[in-house]
Scaffold this motif. Structure first.
Motif, PDB file in Angstrom:
ATOM      1  N   MET A 156       2.783 -11.318   4.875  1.00  0.00           N
ATOM      2  CA  MET A 156       1.671 -10.401   5.173  1.00  0.00           C
ATOM      3  C   MET A 156       1.262  -9.688   3.890  1.00  0.00           C
ATOM      4  SD  MET A 156       1.569  -7.187   7.814  1.00  0.00           S
ATOM      5  CE  MET A 156       0.081  -6.218   7.995  1.00  0.00           C
ATOM      6  N   SER A 157       0.007  -9.906   3.481  1.00  0.00           N
ATOM      7  CA  SER A 157      -0.493  -9.246   2.285  1.00  0.00           C
ATOM      8  C   SER A 157      -0.947  -7.839   2.628  1.00  0.00           C
ATOM      9  CB  SER A 157      -1.661 -10.042   1.697  1.00  0.00           C
ATOM     10  OG  SER A 157      -2.236  -9.361   0.618  1.00  0.00           O
ATOM     11  N   THR A 158      -0.468  -6.860   1.872  1.00  0.00           N
ATOM     12  CA  THR A 158      -0.853  -5.475   2.139  1.00  0.00           C
ATOM     13  C   THR A 158      -1.677  -4.890   0.996  1.00  0.00           C
ATOM     14  OG1 THR A 158       1.222  -4.674   1.188  1.00  0.00           O
ATOM     15  CG2 THR A 158       1.178  -5.084   3.554  1.00  0.00           C
ATOM     16  N   THR A 159      -2.065  -5.741   0.036  1.00  0.00           N
ATOM     17  CA  THR A 159      -2.891  -5.296  -1.068  1.00  0.00           C
ATOM     18  C   THR A 159      -4.116  -6.178  -1.157  1.00  0.00           C
ATOM     19  OG1 THR A 159      -0.973  -4.549  -2.306  1.00  0.00           O
ATOM     20  CG2 THR A 159      -2.986  -4.856  -3.542  1.00  0.00           C
ATOM     21  N   SER A 160      -5.299  -5.577  -1.206  1.00  0.00           N
ATOM     22  CA  SER A 160      -6.534  -6.334  -1.297  1.00  0.00           C
ATOM     23  C   SER A 160      -6.858  -6.604  -2.761  1.00  0.00           C
ATOM     24  CB  SER A 160      -7.673  -5.557  -0.631  1.00  0.00           C
ATOM     25  OG  SER A 160      -8.889  -6.240  -0.781  1.00  0.00           O
ATOM     26  N   SER A 161      -6.842  -7.888  -3.128  1.00  0.00           N
ATOM     27  CA  SER A 161      -7.119  -8.241  -4.517  1.00  0.00           C
ATOM     28  C   SER A 161      -8.541  -7.869  -4.877  1.00  0.00           C
ATOM     29  CB  SER A 161      -6.905  -9.746  -4.719  1.00  0.00           C
ATOM     30  OG  SER A 161      -7.736 -10.489  -3.860  1.00  0.00           O
ATOM     31  N   GLY A 162      -8.715  -7.371  -6.074  1.00  0.00           N
ATOM     32  CA  GLY A 162     -10.034  -6.992  -6.555  1.00  0.00           C
ATOM     33  C   GLY A 162     -10.375  -5.544  -6.287  1.00  0.00           C
ATOM     34  N   THR A 163      -9.755  -4.935  -5.270  1.00  0.00           N
ATOM     35  CA  THR A 163     -10.066  -3.548  -4.947  1.00  0.00           C
ATOM     36  C   THR A 163      -8.930  -2.608  -5.294  1.00  0.00           C
ATOM     37  OG1 THR A 163      -9.185  -3.674  -2.700  1.00  0.00           O
ATOM     38  CG2 THR A 163     -11.469  -4.363  -3.023  1.00  0.00           C
ATOM     39  N   GLY A 164      -7.703  -3.142  -5.374  1.00  0.00           N
ATOM     40  CA  GLY A 164      -6.547  -2.307  -5.659  1.00  0.00           C
ATOM     41  C   GLY A 164      -6.078  -1.517  -4.460  1.00  0.00           C
ATOM     42  N   PHE A 165      -6.716  -1.712  -3.288  1.00  0.00           N
ATOM     43  CA  PHE A 165      -6.327  -0.987  -2.089  1.00  0.00           C
ATOM     44  C   PHE A 165      -4.999  -1.506  -1.582  1.00  0.00           C
ATOM     45  CE2 PHE A 165      -6.141  -0.880   2.567  1.00  0.00           C
ATOM     46  CZ  PHE A 165      -6.189   0.493   2.772  1.00  0.00           C
ATOM     47  N   SER A 166      -4.080  -0.602  -1.275  1.00  0.00           N
ATOM     48  CA  SER A 166      -2.756  -0.985  -0.789  1.00  0.00           C
ATOM     49  C   SER A 166      -2.527  -0.375   0.576  1.00  0.00           C
ATOM     50  CB  SER A 166      -1.672  -0.518  -1.772  1.00  0.00           C
ATOM     51  OG  SER A 166      -0.387  -0.732  -1.228  1.00  0.00           O
ATOM     52  N   LEU A 167      -2.456  -1.229   1.605  1.00  0.00           N
ATOM     53  CA  LEU A 167      -2.229  -0.746   2.955  1.00  0.00           C
ATOM     54  C   LEU A 167      -0.865  -0.089   3.077  1.00  0.00           C
ATOM     55  CD1 LEU A 167      -3.269  -0.620   5.888  1.00  0.00           C
ATOM     56  CD2 LEU A 167      -2.176  -2.840   6.267  1.00  0.00           C
ATOM     57  N   LYS A 168       0.150  -0.693   2.475  1.00  0.00           N
ATOM     58  CA  LYS A 168       1.505  -0.142   2.579  1.00  0.00           C
ATOM     59  C   LYS A 168       1.584   1.248   1.953  1.00  0.00           C
ATOM     60  CE  LYS A 168       3.135  -2.449  -1.649  1.00  0.00           C
ATOM     61  NZ  LYS A 168       4.069  -3.452  -2.213  1.00  0.00           N
ATOM     62  N   ASP A 169       0.832   1.462   0.861  1.00  0.00           N
ATOM     63  CA  ASP A 169       0.860   2.778   0.218  1.00  0.00           C
ATOM     64  C   ASP A 169       0.074   3.814   1.010  1.00  0.00           C
ATOM     65  OD1 ASP A 169       2.447   1.895  -1.868  1.00  0.00           O
ATOM     66  OD2 ASP A 169       0.760   1.425  -3.177  1.00  0.00           O
ATOM     67  N   GLN A 170      -0.922   3.376   1.735  1.00  0.00           N
ATOM     68  CA  GLN A 170      -1.684   4.310   2.559  1.00  0.00           C
ATOM     69  C   GLN A 170      -0.893   4.728   3.793  1.00  0.00           C
ATOM     70  OE1 GLN A 170      -4.913   2.884   5.077  1.00  0.00           O
ATOM     71  NE2 GLN A 170      -6.237   4.491   4.257  1.00  0.00           N
ATOM     72  N   LEU A 171      -0.168   3.780   4.387  1.00  0.00           N
ATOM     73  CA  LEU A 171       0.514   4.043   5.651  1.00  0.00           C
ATOM     74  C   LEU A 171       1.893   4.656   5.473  1.00  0.00           C
ATOM     75  CD1 LEU A 171      -0.372   0.750   7.557  1.00  0.00           C
ATOM     76  CD2 LEU A 171      -1.548   2.951   7.658  1.00  0.00           C
ATOM     77  N   PHE A 172       2.592   4.261   4.418  1.00  0.00           N
ATOM     78  CA  PHE A 172       3.964   4.713   4.210  1.00  0.00           C
ATOM     79  C   PHE A 172       4.107   5.208   2.773  1.00  0.00           C
ATOM     80  CE2 PHE A 172       4.181   1.449   7.522  1.00  0.00           C
ATOM     81  CZ  PHE A 172       4.776   2.183   8.534  1.00  0.00           C
ATOM     82  N   ASN A 173       4.082   6.522   2.618  1.00  0.00           N
ATOM     83  CA  ASN A 173       4.172   7.147   1.311  1.00  0.00           C
ATOM     84  C   ASN A 173       4.957   8.453   1.445  1.00  0.00           C
ATOM     85  OD1 ASN A 173       2.312   9.128   2.335  1.00  0.00           O
ATOM     86  ND2 ASN A 173       0.650   7.679   1.918  1.00  0.00           N
ATOM     87  N   ARG A 174       5.128   9.150   0.369  1.00  0.00           N
ATOM     88  CA  ARG A 174       5.922  10.384   0.389  1.00  0.00           C
ATOM     89  C   ARG A 174       5.334  11.411   1.362  1.00  0.00           C
ATOM     90  NH1 ARG A 174       9.780  12.897  -2.655  1.00  0.00           N
ATOM     91  NH2 ARG A 174       9.807  11.141  -4.117  1.00  0.00           N
ATOM     92  N   GLU A 175       4.029  11.521   1.393  1.00  0.00           N
ATOM     93  CA  GLU A 175       3.400  12.494   2.282  1.00  0.00           C
ATOM     94  C   GLU A 175       3.724  12.202   3.747  1.00  0.00           C
ATOM     95  OE1 GLU A 175      -1.070  13.987   3.651  1.00  0.00           O
ATOM     96  OE2 GLU A 175      -0.835  12.575   1.972  1.00  0.00           O
ATOM     97  N   ARG A 176       3.642  10.906   4.146  1.00  0.00           N
ATOM     98  CA  ARG A 176       3.906  10.548   5.534  1.00  0.00           C
ATOM     99  C   ARG A 176       5.389  10.684   5.867  1.00  0.00           C
ATOM    100  NH1 ARG A 176       0.673  12.293   7.570  1.00  0.00           N
ATOM    101  NH2 ARG A 176       1.018  11.179   9.521  1.00  0.00           N
ATOM    102  N   VAL A 177       6.253  10.325   4.930  1.00  0.00           N
ATOM    103  CA  VAL A 177       7.697  10.477   5.144  1.00  0.00           C
ATOM    104  C   VAL A 177       8.056  11.947   5.291  1.00  0.00           C
ATOM    105  CG1 VAL A 177       9.978  10.159   4.092  1.00  0.00           C
ATOM    106  CG2 VAL A 177       8.297   8.304   4.007  1.00  0.00           C
ATOM    107  N   THR A 178       7.422  12.796   4.483  1.00  0.00           N
ATOM    108  CA  THR A 178       7.659  14.238   4.572  1.00  0.00           C
ATOM    109  C   THR A 178       7.194  14.778   5.918  1.00  0.00           C
ATOM    110  OG1 THR A 178       7.407  14.459   2.170  1.00  0.00           O
ATOM    111  CG2 THR A 178       7.144  16.462   3.488  1.00  0.00           C
ATOM    112  N   TYR A 179       6.071  14.278   6.398  1.00  0.00           N
ATOM    113  CA  TYR A 179       5.569  14.684   7.715  1.00  0.00           C
ATOM    114  C   TYR A 179       6.581  14.336   8.799  1.00  0.00           C
ATOM    115  CZ  TYR A 179       2.986  14.079  12.105  1.00  0.00           C
ATOM    116  OH  TYR A 179       2.585  14.095  13.427  1.00  0.00           O
ATOM    117  N   LEU A 180       7.128  13.124   8.747  1.00  0.00           N
ATOM    118  CA  LEU A 180       8.117  12.711   9.740  1.00  0.00           C
ATOM    119  C   LEU A 180       9.359  13.591   9.666  1.00  0.00           C
ATOM    120  CD1 LEU A 180       8.795  10.601  11.938  1.00  0.00           C
ATOM    121  CD2 LEU A 180       9.841   9.216  10.122  1.00  0.00           C
ATOM    122  N   ALA A 181       9.814  13.868   8.458  1.00  0.00           N
ATOM    123  CA  ALA A 181      11.001  14.711   8.289  1.00  0.00           C
ATOM    124  C   ALA A 181      10.760  16.117   8.829  1.00  0.00           C
ATOM    125  CB  ALA A 181      11.371  14.768   6.806  1.00  0.00           C
ATOM    126  N   ARG A 182       9.558  16.619   8.633  1.00  0.00           N
ATOM    127  CA  ARG A 182       9.233  17.967   9.103  1.00  0.00           C
ATOM    128  C   ARG A 182       9.271  18.034  10.637  1.00  0.00           C
ATOM    129  NH1 ARG A 182       4.932  18.455   6.510  1.00  0.00           N
ATOM    130  NH2 ARG A 182       3.365  18.091   8.138  1.00  0.00           N
TER     131      ARG A 182
END
Length: 379
Positions: free
Chosen positions: A1-27
């Motif tokens: 499963m590709s989570t990065t769109s070539s040519g745009t630099g958009f990363s689905l995995k980085d949008q969905l699972f990042n420090r901000e979201r992990v911190t939200y879950l921990a809170r």
């Protein structure tokens, strides 16, 4: 499963699972239990996190939770459900996918709640979780391990008051759910569940039902057609919605030119029309440019037409692989003449195919039948 769109630099995995979201879950966990060390949880989770792919991040969060929640699954399940935010708005009817950060909680239940003594609790927990984010992937582990018990429970969920729970009864039992493990049960086993939810007034649910039937059609097309015919007679779903569902459910069969599927949708397999002036604007095309073609339809009687075009893409081994593209549906009257034009870009960075130079073929398909083929060179 590709989570990065070539040519745009958009990363689905980085949008969905990042420090901000992990911190939200921990809170969320810390607010319900102040002994939950949210700082340590975030620090532990984020070690090497950026190098992980999307599903690996889900597993990482779940395995880290095993160090911060109770060793007793009965207690941990309570910690999870008490930390959850309110359910998704039940007044909405579609495109309310929830928050991906709750996917690891389903993974946690699979990893820790598979013991027979925890089965009922695990399923109740997934029912709560799916009202925040779909547990379609997690439920499949329980279907495979406890098929009878889980399918009985899902049959009850088909009448649940929250549409996300009703949708899971269909989506979780799909034979060919993308990016998920295969089920060990028969591909038609969930038909009784679909019988219940097909009359749902929520498009989020009926889309799942249609996709489920499309999965089944790849191995049991006769079962799908018989099911749709029965639903049509029962009139539990509105005519317009059932027609939409039927088109969506039969799309693979229609692309193959299946006569029975086309007839069910109201298309004659051999429409009385004449096709002329089928031509390409250019016969030499480069990646990123468009295939442009046109043709004329002369109707000899009133007809409903489903017009598709098929490109036989050249593969690396020199063979061709056909891909069917929808063009349009139209109704033509006897004696009428209709000019149809199409411009289709061959994207150089497409994620669903790779372009290779060589001779390609373009075929015109009307009501599932080939009505002309042209060739072009991809340079």
């Amino acid at each position: 499963m590709s989570t990065t769109s070539s040519g745009t630099g958009f990363s689905l995995k980085d949008q969905l699972f990042n420090r901000e979201r992990v911190t939200y879950l921990a809170r969320l966990f810390h607010e319900q239990d102040h002994e939950f060390d949210q700082t340590a949880f975030v620090r532990t989770t984020m070690r090497g996190f950026s190098k992980l792919e999307l599903k690996e991040r889900i597993v990482r969060i779940a395995t880290t939770l095993e160090r911060f929640l109770s060793d007793d699954f009965r207690v941990a399940a309570k910690q999870i459900t008490q930390a959850l935010p309110p359910p998704l708005d039940p007044r909405r009817s579609d495109d309310d996918f929830g928050d991906f950060i709750f996917a690891p909680l389903g993974e946690y239940v699979v990893r820790n709640g598979m013991d027979p003594k925890h089965l009922k609790l695990s399923l109740r927990t997934l029912k709560s979780l799916t009202q925040r984010f779909s547990m379609e992937d997690a439920i499949r582990s329980f279907i495979n391990e406890y098929p009878d018990e889980t399918m009985r429970e899902l049959s009850k969920w088909a009448t649940h008051s929250h549409y996300h729970v009703r949708r899971l009864a269909s989506e979780g039992t799909r034979p060919l759910l993308p990016w998920s493990k295969r089920l060990l049960i028969d591909s038609t086993a969930a038909i009784p569940i679909l019988d219940e939810v097909h009359g749902d007034r929520t498009r989020y649910v009926t889309r799942s039902v249609a996709n489920h039937l499309n999965d089944i059609s790849k191995s049991h097309p006769d079962v799908v057609l018989l099911t749709l015919e029965r639903w049509k007679r029962e009139e539990r779903q509105s005519a317009d919605e059932l027609h939409w569902m039927s088109q969506h459910a039969l799309r693979t069969l229609v692309k193959k030119g299946d006569r029975d599927a086309l007839q069910f949708l109201g298309f004659r397999s051999c429409p009385d029309v004449e096709i002329s002036e089928f031509s390409l604007r250019r016969t030499e095309i480069r990646p990123g440019e468009a295939v442009e073609f046109s043709f004329v339809v002369d109707a000899r009687r009133d007809e409903r037409l489903m017009v598709d075009f098929v490109i036989d893409f050249m593969k690396a081994n020199g063979k061709r692989s056909p891909k069917v593209h929808k063009l349009k549906q139209l109704e033509v009257k006897k004696g009428s003449q209709t000019v149809i034009q199409k411009k289709h870009v061959l994207r150089a960075n497409a994620t669903t195919y790779t372009l290779y130079p060589g001779t390609h073929q373009l075929a015109l398909q009307i009501n599932g039948q080939n009505r002309g083929t042209l060739s072009f060179e991809l340079l």
